[in-house]
Enzyme design. Structure first.
Site, mmCIF file in Angstrom:
data_model
loop_
_atom_site.group_PDB
_atom_site.id
_atom_site.type_symbol
_atom_site.label_atom_id
_atom_site.label_comp_id
_atom_site.label_asym_id
_atom_site.label_seq_id
_atom_site.Cartn_x
_atom_site.Cartn_y
_atom_site.Cartn_z
ATOM 1 N N ASP A 14 43.082 34.829 55.054
ATOM 2 C CA ASP A 14 41.927 35.432 54.399
ATOM 3 C C ASP A 14 40.684 35.213 55.266
ATOM 4 O OD1 ASP A 14 41.326 36.220 51.139
ATOM 5 O OD2 ASP A 14 39.613 35.715 52.407
ATOM 6 N N ASN B 198 45.542 38.978 41.747
ATOM 7 C CA ASN B 198 44.469 39.514 40.919
ATOM 8 C C ASN B 198 44.744 40.994 40.717
ATOM 9 O OD1 ASN B 198 42.998 37.053 40.842
ATOM 10 N ND2 ASN B 198 42.132 37.490 42.857
ATOM 11 N N GLY C 22 38.999 40.277 39.098
ATOM 12 C CA GLY C 22 38.270 40.101 40.346
ATOM 13 C C GLY C 22 38.929 40.737 41.551
ATOM 14 N N GLN C 23 39.882 41.653 41.321
ATOM 15 C CA GLN C 23 40.492 42.333 42.472
ATOM 16 C C GLN C 23 39.415 43.132 43.204
ATOM 17 O OE1 GLN C 23 43.745 45.034 41.612
ATOM 18 N NE2 GLN C 23 44.208 45.339 43.775
ATOM 19 N N SER C 24 39.327 42.923 44.514
ATOM 20 C CA SER C 24 38.292 43.607 45.300
ATOM 21 C C SER C 24 38.876 44.517 46.373
ATOM 22 C CB SER C 24 37.351 42.584 45.936
ATOM 23 O OG SER C 24 38.064 41.725 46.797
ATOM 24 N N HIS D 90 48.213 42.477 46.742
ATOM 25 C CA HIS D 90 48.357 41.328 47.636
ATOM 26 C C HIS D 90 48.553 40.058 46.823
ATOM 27 C CE1 HIS D 90 44.091 42.156 46.897
ATOM 28 N NE2 HIS D 90 43.903 40.838 46.875
ATOM 29 N N HIS E 16 47.869 36.026 46.934
ATOM 30 C CA HIS E 16 47.110 34.944 47.574
ATOM 31 C C HIS E 16 47.980 33.684 47.567
ATOM 32 C CE1 HIS E 16 42.909 36.710 47.129
ATOM 33 N NE2 HIS E 16 43.534 37.400 46.197
HETATM 34 P P1 5GP Z 1 41.039 40.106 45.809
HETATM 35 O O1 5GP Z 1 39.633 39.716 45.446
HETATM 36 O O2 5GP Z 1 41.182 41.613 45.860
HETATM 37 O O3 5GP Z 1 42.102 39.459 44.965
HETATM 38 O O4 5GP Z 1 41.267 39.540 47.255
HETATM 39 C C1 5GP Z 1 40.830 40.187 48.409
HETATM 40 C C2 5GP Z 1 40.718 39.155 49.495
HETATM 41 O O5 5GP Z 1 40.604 39.833 50.732
HETATM 42 C C3 5GP Z 1 39.495 38.243 49.372
HETATM 43 O O6 5GP Z 1 39.903 36.888 49.263
HETATM 44 C C4 5GP Z 1 38.728 38.507 50.667
HETATM 45 O O7 5GP Z 1 38.128 37.352 51.195
HETATM 46 C C5 5GP Z 1 39.790 39.084 51.581
HETATM 47 N N1 5GP Z 1 39.294 39.995 52.599
HETATM 48 C C6 5GP Z 1 38.352 40.958 52.418
HETATM 49 N N2 5GP Z 1 38.152 41.619 53.570
HETATM 50 C C7 5GP Z 1 38.979 41.055 54.494
HETATM 51 C C8 5GP Z 1 39.214 41.313 55.875
HETATM 52 O O8 5GP Z 1 38.639 42.198 56.508
HETATM 53 N N3 5GP Z 1 40.142 40.536 56.501
HETATM 54 C C9 5GP Z 1 40.809 39.537 55.845
HETATM 55 N N4 5GP Z 1 41.681 38.823 56.560
HETATM 56 N N5 5GP Z 1 40.608 39.270 54.534
HETATM 57 C C10 5GP Z 1 39.711 40.024 53.879
#
Ligand code: 5GP
Ligand code: ZN
Length: 114
Positions: free
Chosen positions: A30, A87, A93-95, A100, A102
């Site tokens: 991450d 998520n 909080g999925q962004s 994916h 974690h």
């Molecule tokens: P989510 O919030 O969707 O469950 O997790 C997305 C994750 O992707 C976050 O922990 C964020 O730090 C990570 N992330 C966002 N942009 C990038 C990127 O460009 N490269 C990597 N390696 N991780 C990323």
């Protein structure tokens, strides 16, 4: 999907610290780690979130969790413990909308999550 960040990482168009890759799954660190070990595992195939998975994806999702288990050994966090999280959707909080897993570890974690 050319506008999906994780598809672009899978394609090698966006750099990432890859720790595992095979014909179905890519795992990379991450960019903004929330724990000393923070690895993301993604399917090569674009699936927006857990909500959009099908029963036929069960083996793929199971493999992702088994790979997370094996990476935890490699990261040296299997004894101390770790968390495996998906998520799904806005309130979780999925962004990034490419499903994916974690893998988080290397520190004590609170429960319930915030
Ligand atoms: P989510 O919030 O969707 O469950 O997790 C997305 C994750 O992707 C976050 O922990 C964020 O730090 C990570 N992330 C966002 N942009 C990038 C990127 O460009 N490269 C990597 N390696 N991780 C990323
Ligand atoms: Zn994607």
């Amino acid at each position: 999907m050319s506008d999906c960040l994780f598809c672009r990482i899978v394609a090698g168009e966006v750099p990432a610290k890859v720790v595992h890759q095979d014909d179905e799954v890519v795992a990379f660190r991450d960019i903004d780690p929330k724990a000393p070990t923070h690895v993301l595992l993604v399917p090569r195939r674009h699936i927006p979130s857990l909500r959009e998975t099908a029963d036929a994806d069960a083996a793929l999702l199971g493999r992702m969790i088994m790979i997370a288990r094996d990476l935890a050994v490699r990261e040296g966090i299997d004894g101390s413990g770790y968390r495996v999280v998906i998520n799904s959707g806005p309130q979780a909080g999925q962004s990034v909308f490419h499903v994916h897993v974690h893998l988080l570890g290397g520190r004590a974690m609170a429960w319930p999550p915030g």
